[in-house]
Design an enzyme around this catalytic site. Structure first.
Site, mmCIF file in Angstrom:
data_model
loop_
_atom_site.group_PDB
_atom_site.id
_atom_site.type_symbol
_atom_site.label_atom_id
_atom_site.label_comp_id
_atom_site.label_asym_id
_atom_site.label_seq_id
_atom_site.Cartn_x
_atom_site.Cartn_y
_atom_site.Cartn_z
ATOM 1 N N HIS A 180 -20.051 23.544 -1.338
ATOM 2 C CA HIS A 180 -19.865 23.914 -2.739
ATOM 3 C C HIS A 180 -18.673 24.852 -2.913
ATOM 4 O O HIS A 180 -18.491 25.733 -2.076
ATOM 5 C CB HIS A 180 -21.144 24.609 -3.218
ATOM 6 N N CYS A 184 0.798 -1.241 0.000
ATOM 7 C CA CYS A 184 0.000 0.000 0.000
ATOM 8 C C CYS A 184 0.823 1.281 0.000
ATOM 9 O O CYS A 184 0.539 2.200 -0.767
ATOM 10 C CB CYS A 184 -0.914 0.079 1.214
ATOM 11 N N LYS A 243 3.212 1.758 -3.072
ATOM 12 C CA LYS A 243 2.276 1.811 -4.212
ATOM 13 C C LYS A 243 1.627 3.188 -4.306
ATOM 14 O O LYS A 243 1.547 3.780 -5.376
ATOM 15 C CB LYS A 243 1.237 0.696 -4.036
ATOM 16 N N GLU A 288 -4.211 -1.237 -10.385
ATOM 17 C CA GLU A 288 -3.406 -0.162 -9.803
ATOM 18 C C GLU A 288 -2.080 -0.009 -10.553
ATOM 19 O O GLU A 288 -1.688 1.101 -10.930
ATOM 20 C CB GLU A 288 -3.162 -0.445 -8.318
ATOM 21 N N TYR A 306 -7.198 -5.868 -7.916
ATOM 22 C CA TYR A 306 -6.648 -4.646 -7.332
ATOM 23 C C TYR A 306 -5.266 -4.312 -7.916
ATOM 24 O O TYR A 306 -5.036 -3.225 -8.424
ATOM 25 C CB TYR A 306 -6.421 -4.836 -5.833
ATOM 26 N N GLU A 321 -19.924 16.989 -2.773
ATOM 27 C CA GLU A 321 -21.302 17.484 -2.630
ATOM 28 C C GLU A 321 -22.285 16.647 -3.461
ATOM 29 O O GLU A 321 -23.475 16.604 -3.159
ATOM 30 C CB GLU A 321 -21.407 18.966 -3.010
HETATM 31 P P1 NDP Z 1 -7.435 -10.004 -6.740
HETATM 32 O O1 NDP Z 1 -8.065 -11.078 -5.952
HETATM 33 O O2 NDP Z 1 -7.886 -8.605 -6.538
HETATM 34 O O3 NDP Z 1 -7.608 -10.331 -8.291
HETATM 35 C C1 NDP Z 1 -7.128 -11.524 -8.822
HETATM 36 C C2 NDP Z 1 -7.268 -11.479 -10.315
HETATM 37 O O4 NDP Z 1 -6.513 -12.546 -10.861
HETATM 38 C C3 NDP Z 1 -8.690 -11.625 -10.806
HETATM 39 O O5 NDP Z 1 -8.876 -10.764 -11.899
HETATM 40 C C4 NDP Z 1 -8.782 -13.097 -11.233
HETATM 41 O O6 NDP Z 1 -9.553 -13.272 -12.361
HETATM 42 C C5 NDP Z 1 -7.358 -13.405 -11.627
HETATM 43 N N1 NDP Z 1 -6.946 -14.789 -11.337
HETATM 44 C C6 NDP Z 1 -7.098 -15.465 -10.185
HETATM 45 N N2 NDP Z 1 -6.552 -16.690 -10.277
HETATM 46 C C7 NDP Z 1 -6.029 -16.788 -11.509
HETATM 47 C C8 NDP Z 1 -5.334 -17.810 -12.211
HETATM 48 N N3 NDP Z 1 -5.056 -18.974 -11.641
HETATM 49 N N4 NDP Z 1 -4.950 -17.560 -13.474
HETATM 50 C C9 NDP Z 1 -5.212 -16.375 -14.064
HETATM 51 N N5 NDP Z 1 -5.862 -15.382 -13.456
HETATM 52 C C10 NDP Z 1 -6.279 -15.574 -12.191
HETATM 53 O O7 NDP Z 1 -5.873 -10.176 -6.500
HETATM 54 P P2 NDP Z 1 -4.638 -9.171 -6.473
HETATM 55 O O8 NDP Z 1 -3.455 -10.040 -6.675
HETATM 56 O O9 NDP Z 1 -4.852 -8.026 -7.379
HETATM 57 O O10 NDP Z 1 -4.644 -8.629 -4.983
HETATM 58 C C11 NDP Z 1 -4.577 -9.543 -3.886
HETATM 59 C C12 NDP Z 1 -5.298 -8.975 -2.690
HETATM 60 O O11 NDP Z 1 -4.520 -7.926 -2.127
HETATM 61 C C13 NDP Z 1 -6.636 -8.330 -3.009
HETATM 62 O O12 NDP Z 1 -7.664 -9.248 -2.978
HETATM 63 C C14 NDP Z 1 -6.775 -7.281 -1.950
HETATM 64 O O13 NDP Z 1 -7.427 -7.827 -0.848
HETATM 65 C C15 NDP Z 1 -5.341 -6.929 -1.595
HETATM 66 N N6 NDP Z 1 -4.981 -5.622 -2.175
HETATM 67 C C16 NDP Z 1 -5.695 -4.519 -1.790
HETATM 68 C C17 NDP Z 1 -5.402 -3.279 -2.321
HETATM 69 C C18 NDP Z 1 -6.202 -2.108 -1.895
HETATM 70 O O14 NDP Z 1 -6.879 -2.185 -0.869
HETATM 71 N N7 NDP Z 1 -6.194 -1.009 -2.647
HETATM 72 C C19 NDP Z 1 -4.329 -3.106 -3.288
HETATM 73 C C20 NDP Z 1 -3.653 -4.319 -3.641
HETATM 74 C C21 NDP Z 1 -3.985 -5.531 -3.097
HETATM 75 P P3 NDP Z 1 -11.137 -13.535 -12.347
HETATM 76 O O15 NDP Z 1 -11.762 -12.538 -11.408
HETATM 77 O O16 NDP Z 1 -11.507 -13.320 -13.755
HETATM 78 O O17 NDP Z 1 -11.326 -14.913 -11.858
#
Ligand code: NDP
Length: 449
Positions: free
Chosen positions: A438, A48, A51, A182, A178, A443
């Site tokens: 405003h 976080c 980033k 990002e 996420y 708002e």
């Molecule tokens: P996410 O769970 O957000 O997203 C995972 C993505 O990867 C989805 O689009 C999913 O696709 C895809 N996916 C999952 N498994 C596979 C696979 N085996 N092969 C190909 N694609 C796959 O994961 P992130 O890694 O982005 O982030 C991890 C966690 O970290 C988040 O869940 C969040 O909790 C935390 N985080 C929070 C942030 C914030 O609060 N701003 C910032 C960064 C991380 P599909 O949905 O199509 O299945």
């Protein structure tokens, strides 16, 4: 009563572990924490915090461009990536030091080495030393989960993105969650040519899909190439050091300089000794805990990403705090997991609390939707087409706000406060009764139609 070396031994000095250690020590407990990498954990060291600094840095691309309409003549807009990278890494060092000071100032003993569980009340350090503790807290977090495809060893994760030697000319991001959104936004802003590919047709699955559609439109307009239903088959290294990313379904391979994989994170429980002690975990290795963060082994607890409940830093912090208060502070502190606000620091960012339209319709049927689709004053003046969208989901009969979803500049800053109102169970009328501030973007929340 057996005599233990410590009242509490924490494995993992991240957000949850440090908070639990500090609070337990402040209640008078004798506490030690083991950390195999750097005190601070994912959020502070490689998540976080750095980033968000990259997000700020990448915003300058548009700000510098817009400056002309605001009367400023700015001739230099070249990015010095090593300068930015090193400045961020220096700040991470500073924060790492502050976290260590917090532990020291609270008389928490730190072991900067790997620790594993060798018994219900016993920890084995990498140096071979055995330590006993009345309670053990597992707070080791999660780690990138890499899909099993040929050439995956050529890919990097978000961990390595903060250390890149050069700004990649081309970046291929695999995932649609996420981290993918990002980092796609950040590196597109910094000047890389970005492709974001996801295996399914949905990005950011847990967010309101109308808001996600708006992000997709804006991301494409900003120059990010988005490929849906693109499942990576293999990554091939070419003689010039670049990579070709092939899809399983016959799409044209994508040539790139860096492949970033962001396909979810899984609990970092491998080889932690938990199986030997009999701690229950799910199929993906996440530790199963009850509403007091206790595992099936009464002396062993777990908080944060390693439990795979909600992978968010503020949740881990609350869990660590509540656990320490319960064990040593004589309080029955519990976490309420309802209405946790969250944000995606995409460009523009998304922020959300409560039920999405889809979830609310499933639960309550004919919910009321109020929204505002507007161009912020800042964007109008900068001649930027980008539109914001705010959505409020309201209960069909009692006027209670069930969820708020936003995509706009500063959406996370605005939503944090709106989340207080939603969590407090306020009605749409309560928002309407509040006079607008405003001119602001916020708002719009009290003017929703
Ligand atoms: P996410 O769970 O957000 O997203 C995972 C993505 O990867 C989805 O689009 C999913 O696709 C895809 N996916 C999952 N498994 C596979 C696979 N085996 N092969 C190909 N694609 C796959 O994961 P992130 O890694 O982005 O982030 C991890 C966690 O970290 C988040 O869940 C969040 O909790 C935390 N985080 C929070 C942030 C914030 O609060 N701003 C910032 C960064 C991380 P599909 O949905 O199509 O299945």
């Amino acid at each position: 009563m057996p005599n233990f070396d410590y009242d509490l031994f924490v494995i993992g000095a991240g957000s949850g572990g440090v908070r639990a250690s500090r609070i337990a020590a402040s209640h008078g407990a004798k506490v030690a924490v083991a950390e195999e990498y750097r005190v601070g954990g994912t959020c502070v060291i490689r998540g976080c915090v750095p980033k968000k600094m990259l997000v700020y840095a990448s915003h300058f691309a548009e700000e510098l461009h817009d400056a002309a309409n605001y009367g400023w003549d700015i001739s230099k807009d070249a990015l010095d990536w090593p300068r930015l990278r090193d400045h961020i890494l220096n700040d991470v060092n500073r924060l790492n030091g502050l976290y260590q000071n917090t532990l020291n100032n609270n008389d928490v003993t730190t072991f900067l080495e790997r620790a594993t569980v060798s018994g219900p009340n016993e920890i084995l350090l990498a140096s071979g030393k055995k330590i006993t503790a009345k309670y053990i807290l597992i707070a080791v977090g999660a780690w990138p989960d890499m899909p099993k495809v040929d050439g995956i060893e050529y890919a990097v994760t978000s961990n390595e993105m903060f250390h890149l030697e050069n700004l990649p000319k081309r970046l291929f991001v695999y995932g649609g969650g996420y981290i993918a959104n990002e980092f796609a936004g950040i590196f597109n802003g910094l000047g890389s040519q970005v492709t974001l590919a996801n295996r399914s047709e949905r990005l950011l699955r847990s967010y309101d899909q109308q808001i996600v559609e708006r992000l997709t439109e804006i991301s494409i307009a900003k120059g990010i190439d988005i490929k849906l239903n693109f499942e990576v088959a293999k990554i091939v290294k070419q003689p010039d050091g670049s990579f070709l990313v092939h899809s399983k379904h016959g799409d044209e391979p994508v040539e790139t300089d860096v492949v970033l994989v962001a396909t979810g994170r899984r609990a970092k429980t491998d080889d932690l000794g938990l199986q030997n002690v009999g701690v229950n975990m799910d199929a993906k290795g996440a530790i199963l805990v009850d509403d007091r963060a206790q595992t099936n082994i009464p002396s062993i607890y777990a908080v944060g990403d390693v439990t795979d409940r909600v992978q968010l830093t503020p949740v881990a912090i609350r869990e660590g705090q509540a656990l320490a208060d319960r064990l040593f502070g004589d309080k029955d502190a519990r976490i309420n997991y309802d209405y946790i606000p969250s944000a995606v620091f995409s460009q523009p960012p998304i922020a959300s609390v409560g039920l999405t339209e889809g979830e609310a319709r499933q639960k309550f049927g004919d919910v009321k939707i109020f929204q505002s689709d507007f161009r912020s004053m800042k964007n109008i003046f900068a001649d930027r087409a980008e539109r914001s969208l705010y959505k409020m989901i309201v209960h069909p009969t009692d006027d209670k706000v069930l969820g708020i979803h936003m995509i706009s500049p500063e959406a996370p800053e605005i939503l944090q406060l709106a989340a207080v109102a939603v969590k407090a169970g306020l009605s749409k009328q309560a928002f309407d009764d509040t006079i607008a501030l405003h001119p602001s973007m916020a708002e719009e929340l009290v003017l929703l139609k």
